[in-house]
Write a protein that holds these residues in place. Structure first.
Motif, PDB file in Angstrom:
ATOM      1  N   MET A 120     -79.006  33.237 -21.104  1.00 40.19           N
ATOM      2  CA  MET A 120     -79.962  33.559 -22.589  1.00 40.19           C
ATOM      3  C   MET A 120     -81.323  33.514 -22.330  1.00 40.19           C
ATOM      4  O   MET A 120     -81.870  32.649 -21.838  1.00 40.19           O
ATOM      5  CB  MET A 120     -79.523  32.538 -23.614  1.00 40.19           C
ATOM      6  N   ASP A 121     -82.003  34.763 -23.018  1.00 46.95           N
ATOM      7  CA  ASP A 121     -83.550  34.624 -23.034  1.00 46.95           C
ATOM      8  C   ASP A 121     -83.939  34.394 -24.418  1.00 46.95           C
ATOM      9  O   ASP A 121     -83.396  34.414 -25.341  1.00 46.95           O
ATOM     10  CB  ASP A 121     -83.988  35.948 -22.379  1.00 46.95           C
ATOM     11  N   PRO A 122     -85.462  34.040 -24.485  1.00 48.33           N
ATOM     12  CA  PRO A 122     -85.974  33.748 -25.808  1.00 48.33           C
ATOM     13  C   PRO A 122     -85.762  34.887 -26.842  1.00 48.33           C
ATOM     14  O   PRO A 122     -85.626  34.400 -27.772  1.00 48.33           O
ATOM     15  CB  PRO A 122     -87.416  33.500 -25.345  1.00 48.33           C
ATOM     16  N   ILE A 123     -85.729  36.225 -26.528  1.00 47.70           N
ATOM     17  CA  ILE A 123     -85.715  36.960 -27.498  1.00 47.70           C
ATOM     18  C   ILE A 123     -84.432  37.250 -28.154  1.00 47.70           C
ATOM     19  O   ILE A 123     -83.763  37.303 -29.193  1.00 47.70           O
ATOM     20  CB  ILE A 123     -85.689  38.590 -26.912  1.00 47.70           C
ATOM     21  N   SER A 124     -83.212  36.916 -27.196  1.00 43.74           N
ATOM     22  CA  SER A 124     -81.738  36.752 -27.572  1.00 43.74           C
ATOM     23  C   SER A 124     -81.469  35.459 -28.337  1.00 43.74           C
ATOM     24  O   SER A 124     -80.733  35.478 -29.199  1.00 43.74           O
ATOM     25  CB  SER A 124     -80.758  36.679 -26.255  1.00 43.74           C
TER      26      SER A 124
END
Length: 106
Positions: free
Chosen positions: A1-5
């Motif tokens: 998971m990345d911050p945008i997701s």
């Protein structure tokens, strides 16, 4: 998971839903998070807002992840102090709205 997701997923949270495991996987929630937050919820028959419905039918129990708890987890992941942000929110949906409002501060 990345911050945008994580931010996009947080925007899907309402605070009053229970996401089943398949929905969580489809949303790409990490399996470790699903296992950590998954619970069996019971309907409260004292008021309609405490009752659980699946496909329009009232159910006694439902297993899944509370999207309120998911919002807390996503807030922590994003570095949002959700306890401070939600300190004056009185409902589950208001708590999620308060967390969402903090996204603009990132």
């Amino acid at each position: 998971m990345d911050p945008i997701s994580a931010q996009m997923l947080l925007l899907k949270c309402r605070g009053d839903e229970i996401w089943d495991e398949d929905t969580c996987r489809a949303a790409r929630i990490p399996q470790a998070w699903i296992e950590e937050m998954k619970d069996r919820f019971e309907s409260g028959f004292d008021s309609d807002r405490n009752s659980i419905y699946v496909d329009g039918q009232l159910v006694n129990q439902y297993e899944g992840v509370s999207d309120l708890h998911l919002a807390y987890k996503l807030a922590e992941y994003l570095g949002i102090d959700w306890q401070r942000a939600t300190s004056h929110a009185i409902s589950r949906t208001a708590q999620v709205d308060a967390i969402k409002a903090e996204i603009d501060e990132l």
